[in-house]
Design an enzyme around this catalytic site. Structure first.
Site, short mmCIF file in Angstrom:
data_model
loop_
_atom_site.label_atom_id
_atom_site.label_comp_id
_atom_site.label_asym_id
_atom_site.label_seq_id
_atom_site.Cartn_x
_atom_site.Cartn_y
_atom_site.Cartn_z
N TRP A 132 -33.78 -27.39 -6.34
CA TRP A 132 -34.86 -28.07 -7.09
C TRP A 132 -35.07 -27.55 -8.38
O TRP A 132 -35.33 -28.43 -9.32
CB TRP A 132 -36.16 -27.81 -6.13
CG TRP A 132 -36.05 -28.13 -4.69
CD1 TRP A 132 -35.83 -27.45 -3.59
CD2 TRP A 132 -35.81 -29.54 -4.19
NE1 TRP A 132 -35.90 -28.10 -2.47
CE2 TRP A 132 -35.54 -29.55 -2.79
CE3 TRP A 132 -35.86 -30.97 -4.86
CZ2 TRP A 132 -35.55 -30.65 -2.09
CZ3 TRP A 132 -35.73 -32.06 -4.14
CH2 TRP A 132 -35.70 -31.92 -2.85
N ASP A 172 -42.70 -24.16 -10.70
CA ASP A 172 -42.79 -24.99 -9.30
C ASP A 172 -43.02 -24.02 -8.16
O ASP A 172 -42.04 -23.30 -7.67
CB ASP A 172 -41.49 -25.57 -9.23
CG ASP A 172 -41.53 -26.48 -8.01
OD1 ASP A 172 -42.29 -26.53 -7.11
OD2 ASP A 172 -40.20 -26.95 -7.54
N LYS A 178 -46.38 -28.26 1.91
CA LYS A 178 -46.15 -27.14 2.35
C LYS A 178 -47.12 -26.11 2.89
O LYS A 178 -47.45 -25.99 4.06
CB LYS A 178 -45.33 -26.27 1.42
CG LYS A 178 -44.15 -27.07 0.57
CD LYS A 178 -42.99 -27.58 1.81
CE LYS A 178 -41.87 -28.01 0.98
NZ LYS A 178 -40.76 -28.52 1.89
#
Length: 358
Positions: free
Chosen positions: A99, A166, A190
């Site tokens: 990511w 992030d 999440k």
């Protein structure tokens, strides 16, 4: 009973499911939350409550705005440089996984990315340390938790450069000092709520300095002015996130859930280190509390253990295709009883193996 260790979308508390289910049938005077206008006072109240909860649970200082957006963290990979990186300037990036790498690729459309450190050559099994962040960087970008590789960044480097993070897979799982960050973004799926929602926490004073024209839908300032409702927001996702944040508050908040997450991670890592059939995949000091990655000492046993887990009610334990093995994702709502059940499963598999081979 099924035990959900899936990496995302997240496991949610049963009481949140029940509350959300009722709202689907009747949110207000017979209207479903799925059909309510986002311009009604009732839904405006939901956004206000969700915003208040984010600020309260993370102790967000004054001078920051909380936004509820769409497009996931993947859209933020582009929105961050679009809003923060002046043309011709360079941003510093820490490369710790897929990511982070995807975020780096988006910078090229707006400026340059300087990779200050990377663990790519070791298949991202550790968090780089002791690197320098150039003082003329427009900002420094990092990924706090790497879901695929099972590493987590528990400390920030000391820098005067604006910090962007992030936090998609560990936000709300541990106490953080928001004042050390200038922009935090996170896909909500999440620890916060269902897929379809992105949380952004941004320091207002860093915006509007690129000299670049920005399309309205991609401009943080436009969304701040619109109160996260410049366009139709993801109504149901925001509502469920509000319910889940209220659940977290009722449990004692982030500080309390952090202790639970520490206990869950410690219990499982202890078993992985003890059990001769299993081994962890990343540096011990960088082990994630959210995503515990492990493999079998004998790879030929992986299919047998995977089937054994599935037959006994365990979901989502298969590791990401790029690393293989297993991954136990233990987000906030996963009860420690599920972790102990997994430990029992691993011990039973070990006992059965020993009986067959001794």
């Amino acid at each position: 009973m099924r035990h959900n260790f899936g990496a995302g979308p997240c496991i949610l508390p049963q009481e949140v499911f029940k509350q959300a289910s009722r709202a689907v049938l009747d949110f207000k005077d017979g209207l479903s939350i799925l059909e309510i206008s986002h311009r009604t006072p009732e839904f405006e109240g939901v956004v206000e409550e969700a915003t208040k909860l984010v600020k309260e649970l993370l102790n967000v200082p004054s001078g920051y705005s909380v936004l509820f957006l769409q497009g996931g963290a993947s859209l933020q990979f582009a929105m961050v440089p679009m809003n923060l990186l002046p043309e011709g300037k360079t941003a510093a990036y820490l490369e710790t996984g897929v990511w982070a790498n995807k975020a780096i690729k988006e910078v090229k459309f707006f400026g340059k990315a300087n990779i200050v450190a990377s663990s790519k050559e070791s298949n991202y099994t550790f968090i780089p340390k002791d690197y320098a962040i150039p003082e003329d960087s427009a900002y420094f970008h990092c990924t706090s938790n790497n879901t695929i590789y099972g590493t987590e960044m528990f400390t920030l480097p000391v820098t005067k450069v604006p910090v962007v993070c992030d936090m998609s897979s560990d936000i709300m799982s541990r106490v953080i000092d928001v004042s050390k960050y200038d922009l935090i973004y996170a896909g909500a799926q999440k620890n916060i709520g269902p897929a379809g929602l992105t949380i952004v926490i941004v320091k207002d004073e860093i915006l509007g300095k690129t000299g670049r024209g920005i399309p309205s839908m991609l401009d943080y300032k436009v969304h701040i002015e619109g109160g996260s409702m410049y366009n139709t927001p993801p109504v149901f996702s925001i509502y469920v996130a509000m319910l889940n944040l209220n659940w977290l508050k009722s449990k004692g908040g982030v500080a309390e859930i952090e202790q639970e997450n520490k206990a869950k991670a410690q219990a499982l890592y202890t078993e992985i280190d003890r059990n001769p059939l299993f081994k962890g995949t990343c540096a011990v000091e960088d082990r994630s509390r959210m995503n515990v990655c492990f493999v079998m000492e004998n790879p030929e046993l992986e299919k047998s253990f995977a089937k054994f887990a599935d037959d006994n009610g365990f979901e989502g334990l298969k590791g990401h295709r790029s690393v293989g093995g297993f991954r136990a994702s233990m987000y906030n709502a996963l009860p420690i009883t599920s972790v102990h059940a997994l430990i029992d499963l691993m011990q039973t598999f070990e006992e059965d193996y020993n009986k067959k081979n001794n």
